[in-house]
Design an enzyme around this catalytic site. Sequence first.
Site, PDB file in Angstrom:
ATOM      1  N   SER A 100      -0.457 -32.813   5.561  1.00 48.14           N
ATOM      2  CA  SER A 100       0.023 -32.722   6.938  1.00 48.14           C
ATOM      3  C   SER A 100      -1.114 -33.000   7.927  1.00 48.14           C
ATOM      4  O   SER A 100      -1.670 -34.099   7.920  1.00 48.14           O
ATOM      5  CB  SER A 100       0.675 -31.348   7.164  1.00 48.14           C
ATOM      6  OG  SER A 100       1.412 -31.340   8.359  1.00 48.14           O
ATOM      7  N   ASP A 195      11.779 -34.272   4.702  1.00 44.29           N
ATOM      8  CA  ASP A 195      10.771 -33.640   5.562  1.00 44.29           C
ATOM      9  C   ASP A 195      11.222 -33.759   7.012  1.00 44.29           C
ATOM     10  O   ASP A 195      11.318 -34.859   7.557  1.00 44.29           O
ATOM     11  CB  ASP A 195       9.432 -34.336   5.347  1.00 44.29           C
ATOM     12  CG  ASP A 195       8.267 -33.625   6.027  1.00 44.29           C
ATOM     13  OD1 ASP A 195       8.502 -32.864   6.992  1.00 44.29           O
ATOM     14  OD2 ASP A 195       7.121 -33.839   5.606  1.00 44.29           O
ATOM     15  N   HIS A 225       8.801 -30.694   3.662  1.00 39.59           N
ATOM     16  CA  HIS A 225       7.423 -30.770   4.141  1.00 39.59           C
ATOM     17  C   HIS A 225       6.452 -29.975   3.272  1.00 39.59           C
ATOM     18  O   HIS A 225       5.278 -30.328   3.178  1.00 39.59           O
ATOM     19  CB  HIS A 225       7.346 -30.283   5.595  1.00 39.59           C
ATOM     20  CG  HIS A 225       6.017 -30.547   6.235  1.00 39.59           C
ATOM     21  ND1 HIS A 225       5.527 -31.819   6.401  1.00 39.59           N
ATOM     22  CD2 HIS A 225       5.071 -29.702   6.731  1.00 39.59           C
ATOM     23  CE1 HIS A 225       4.343 -31.752   6.986  1.00 39.59           C
ATOM     24  NE2 HIS A 225       4.037 -30.489   7.190  1.00 39.59           N
TER      25      HIS A 225
END
Length: 252
Positions: A100, A195, A225
């Site tokens: 991320s 996601d 995610h």
Amino acid sequence: MTEPAYLVTPQGRRIAHHQTPGRGPGVVFLGGFNSDMQGSKALFLQAWAEAQGRAFLRFDYSGHGQSSGDFRDGAIGDWLQDAEAALALTEERQVLVGSSMGGWIALLLARRHPERIAGLVGIAAAPDFTEDSMWAGFSEAQKAELAQGQVALPSDYGAPYIITRRLIEEGRRHLVLRQPLSLPFPVRLLQGSADTDVPPAVALRLFDHAQGPDIRLTLVKGADHRFSTPDCLGAIAAALAEVLAAAPQPLR
């Protein structure tokens, strides 16, 4: 659980980390926004690296986990400095695994220190998210609130995120999708189709924008995610093994 070691950055921040020895190229895990180095991906990768006899490093950015500072005071540039200080603990070139926000930090490290990078694995990488996700998604009322200092955003992971004006404004100094992005080493990007925090369009934009001889994107149907199911962890290990196999090996 083993207590972390600490380093002090040139800016005076105290950064908690766990480092295990092994052969190179080593692996450095860079976590996400408001996450810490105790997450499932970080621990899985440490165990994987240890089983391979591979050097490994995980750490907490300032304001995260066991490191010093308040999360609300931090910004992308601060966390990049923390990552640079952590990278300086390692020898030879490293493979960066960025999750991320950690994917954005990894890209910034690669841009600043290409001579130290042997390869990169992005897991739902979120380059430029302060601008393209947060700022672009704010209502006029939220932008007005942010102008006064901060705004609260709901989170699927617990308490609301407090987003500061500094986080947004300072993030604009570190955008990577507005200028050429050279990645002259093996790169594997992993992305879940389900996601909702960092949608597949972000991965496709990064894939199209980055320039390099060996860049591949894998889209995993149904993955969210967190990307931390057994199958997803297996995909991370496979991508990392592929990058390590393709990366130049250290001189003996």
